[in-house]
Design an enzyme around this catalytic site. Structure first.
Site, short mmCIF file in Angstrom:
data_model
loop_
_atom_site.label_atom_id
_atom_site.label_comp_id
_atom_site.label_asym_id
_atom_site.label_seq_id
_atom_site.Cartn_x
_atom_site.Cartn_y
_atom_site.Cartn_z
N ASP A 46 0.85 -1.06 -0.01
CA ASP A 46 0.18 0.18 0.19
C ASP A 46 0.93 1.31 -0.08
O ASP A 46 0.84 2.10 0.73
CB ASP A 46 -0.82 0.13 1.31
CG ASP A 46 -1.75 -1.25 1.46
OD1 ASP A 46 -2.27 -1.67 0.27
OD2 ASP A 46 -1.97 -1.84 2.54
N ASP A 102 -1.81 7.66 3.48
CA ASP A 102 -1.98 8.65 2.22
C ASP A 102 -1.26 9.74 2.60
O ASP A 102 -1.66 10.66 3.47
CB ASP A 102 -3.56 8.73 2.24
CG ASP A 102 -3.79 9.72 1.16
OD1 ASP A 102 -3.64 9.70 -0.17
OD2 ASP A 102 -4.02 10.75 1.31
N GLY A 120 -9.78 -8.31 8.11
CA GLY A 120 -11.11 -8.82 8.20
C GLY A 120 -12.01 -8.27 9.03
O GLY A 120 -13.25 -8.60 8.88
N ASN A 155 -16.33 0.34 6.47
CA ASN A 155 -15.02 -0.07 6.91
C ASN A 155 -14.26 1.21 6.78
O ASN A 155 -13.97 1.57 5.78
CB ASN A 155 -14.44 -1.42 6.34
CG ASN A 155 -13.36 -1.85 7.28
OD1 ASN A 155 -13.19 -1.35 8.20
ND2 ASN A 155 -12.57 -2.71 6.71
N ALA A 156 -13.83 1.63 7.88
CA ALA A 156 -13.10 3.12 7.85
C ALA A 156 -11.47 2.46 7.74
O ALA A 156 -10.76 2.85 8.86
CB ALA A 156 -13.25 3.70 9.11
N ILE A 157 -11.24 2.17 6.53
CA ILE A 157 -9.56 2.02 6.33
C ILE A 157 -9.29 2.58 4.82
O ILE A 157 -10.34 3.09 4.32
CB ILE A 157 -9.28 0.58 6.55
CG1 ILE A 157 -9.99 -0.30 5.31
CG2 ILE A 157 -9.72 0.11 7.80
CD1 ILE A 157 -9.39 -1.58 5.08
N ASP A 158 -8.15 2.58 4.58
CA ASP A 158 -7.61 3.07 3.25
C ASP A 158 -8.35 4.47 2.73
O ASP A 158 -8.79 4.64 1.67
CB ASP A 158 -8.28 2.16 2.12
CG ASP A 158 -7.52 0.63 2.17
OD1 ASP A 158 -6.95 0.51 3.18
OD2 ASP A 158 -8.22 -0.25 1.55
N SER A 175 -13.69 -0.38 2.25
CA SER A 175 -13.03 -1.68 1.87
C SER A 175 -14.18 -2.74 2.36
O SER A 175 -14.70 -2.83 3.31
CB SER A 175 -12.08 -2.10 2.96
OG SER A 175 -11.36 -3.54 2.70
N TRP A 177 -17.42 -4.73 2.67
CA TRP A 177 -18.90 -4.33 3.37
C TRP A 177 -19.72 -3.75 2.13
O TRP A 177 -19.72 -4.40 1.17
CB TRP A 177 -18.48 -3.48 4.43
CG TRP A 177 -18.36 -4.47 5.69
CD1 TRP A 177 -19.29 -4.78 6.54
CD2 TRP A 177 -17.18 -4.73 6.34
NE1 TRP A 177 -18.76 -5.60 7.21
CE2 TRP A 177 -17.58 -5.80 7.28
CE3 TRP A 177 -15.78 -5.05 5.71
CZ2 TRP A 177 -16.52 -6.31 8.03
CZ3 TRP A 177 -14.91 -5.51 6.42
CH2 TRP A 177 -15.35 -6.41 7.59
N GLU A 213 -11.71 -1.84 -2.74
CA GLU A 213 -11.04 -1.28 -1.49
C GLU A 213 -10.07 -0.12 -2.16
O GLU A 213 -10.03 -0.13 -3.18
CB GLU A 213 -10.51 -2.05 -0.53
CG GLU A 213 -9.43 -3.18 -1.23
CD GLU A 213 -9.01 -4.19 0.06
OE1 GLU A 213 -9.65 -4.24 0.93
OE2 GLU A 213 -8.11 -4.81 -0.38
#
Length: 325
Positions: A46, A102, A120, A155-158, A175, A177, A213
């Site tokens: 990433d 980021d 996950g 999902n609060a990522i990326d 991501s 969901w 995602e």
């Protein structure tokens, strides 16, 4: 591919008609370009990269306290200390490592959004840090920006920060969901704008796998382009990751692929897919450099037991869609 040969090929591509360039979008996996040559410390997941005013490339990636690499020529990369000398205490409520940073430069300082979660799970948080130099050990952490719980449908990522021409700030993230989301950000705090709490849906896969995602938004030639990673990462040579894109006339969407299919309905035009030894490209970011736009990503090396490595390609936009070369 050296920067000189990349530039020569870019010049040749730019001389082609848009219709010809559109035809260069690969129809088979074997047609995808190999990443440019990189050496040194190139084992990453990433990756996100910026170029300083002095011409130095700063790269951060998933893992630990956010791993750091740097380069002076975009070829040879060296490693350094993690972004955080001491991991922020609030991380322990979610995980022990940070993911998918980021990095960008706004208002005289570097900003880094990142995620803290476990694989996950959607019990996750997006954090924010700032630095005047962008170097390891210089980051001040500002805590959580946005969170999700096991009861959330997202999902609060990326995370990815996008600053529009009108000065408005937006954060895309997500991501699996129910897919990729976007919220409005207050430039004065770097956190969600209090007066605008809408959570927009910008990409999803309502049927079949939910695997989309890593959003990344850029604006080119009057369109907003949403890049995303599709299918499954993090499984070595069995990874099925790939990068797709859609575009919109509004930053919040709707985004459509080249065939007119909405990204909220399983759409997406391929940008990079597995080919040869380069398995599962994804976790992408896009940055503007002196010789054009770059797509920066990881792939799993089929000639090295599936080790995740840094990939860098130039992008050509002449067809109206990003073509990697």
């Amino acid at each position: 591919m050296s920067r000189t040969s990349r530039t020569s090929r870019r010049t040749a591509l730019l001389s082609l008609p848009a219709a010809v360039l559109l035809a260069l979008v690969p129809s088979t996996a074997s047609a995808y370009p190999n990443p440019g040559t990189v050496t040194g410390s190139v084992v990453v997941h990433d990756p996100t990269m910026v170029r300083t005013s002095a011409g130095r490339y700063l790269l951060y990636a998933t893992g630990g306290g956010l791993g750091f690499r740097s380069s002076t020529d975009r070829v040879a990369f060296s490693s350094g200390a993690d972004a955080f000398t001491t991991k922020p205490g609030w991380w322990s409520s979610y995980a022990t490592e940070a993911w998918a940073p980021d990095i960008s430069y706004h208002g005289g300082k570097y900003l880094m959004y990142y995620a803290v979660s476990t694989f996950g799970s959607n019990r996750s948080a997006i954090g924010l840090a700032a630095s005047t130099t962008g170097l390891p050990g210089s980051w001040t952490d500002y805590g959580t920006v946005y969170t999700s719980t096991t009861a959330s449908d997202y999902n609060a990522i990326d995370p990815n920060l996008f600053v529009d021409d009108d000065g408005k700030w937006w954060l895309s993230f997500g991501s699996w969901w129910t897919g990729l989301k976007m919220i409005r950000i207050d430039p004065s705090t770097g956190k969600q704008l209090a007066g605008s709490t809408t959570r927009y849906s910008i990409a999803s896969r309502p049927t079949g796998t939910k695997a989309v995602e890593a959003p990344f938004v850029v604006k080119r030639n009057g369109y907003y382009y949403l890049f995303a990673s599709y299918d499954t990462c993090c499984n070595g040579t069995s990874s099925t990751y790939k990068v797709k894109v859609g575009r919109a006339t509004s930053v919040t969407g709707p985004y459509y692929d080249k065939n007119g299919v909405a990204l909220t309905n399983n759409g997406g035009t391929p940008v990079l897919e597995s080919h040869g030894r380069y398995i599962g490209p994804g976790g992408q970011s896009v940055m503007a450099d002196s010789d054009g736009d770059l797509i920066v990503y990881h792939y799993y090396d089929g000639n090295d037991n599936g080790t995740p490595k840094l990939g860098v390609n130039l992008l050509n936009w002449s067809s109206g869609w990003p073509v990697a070369y």
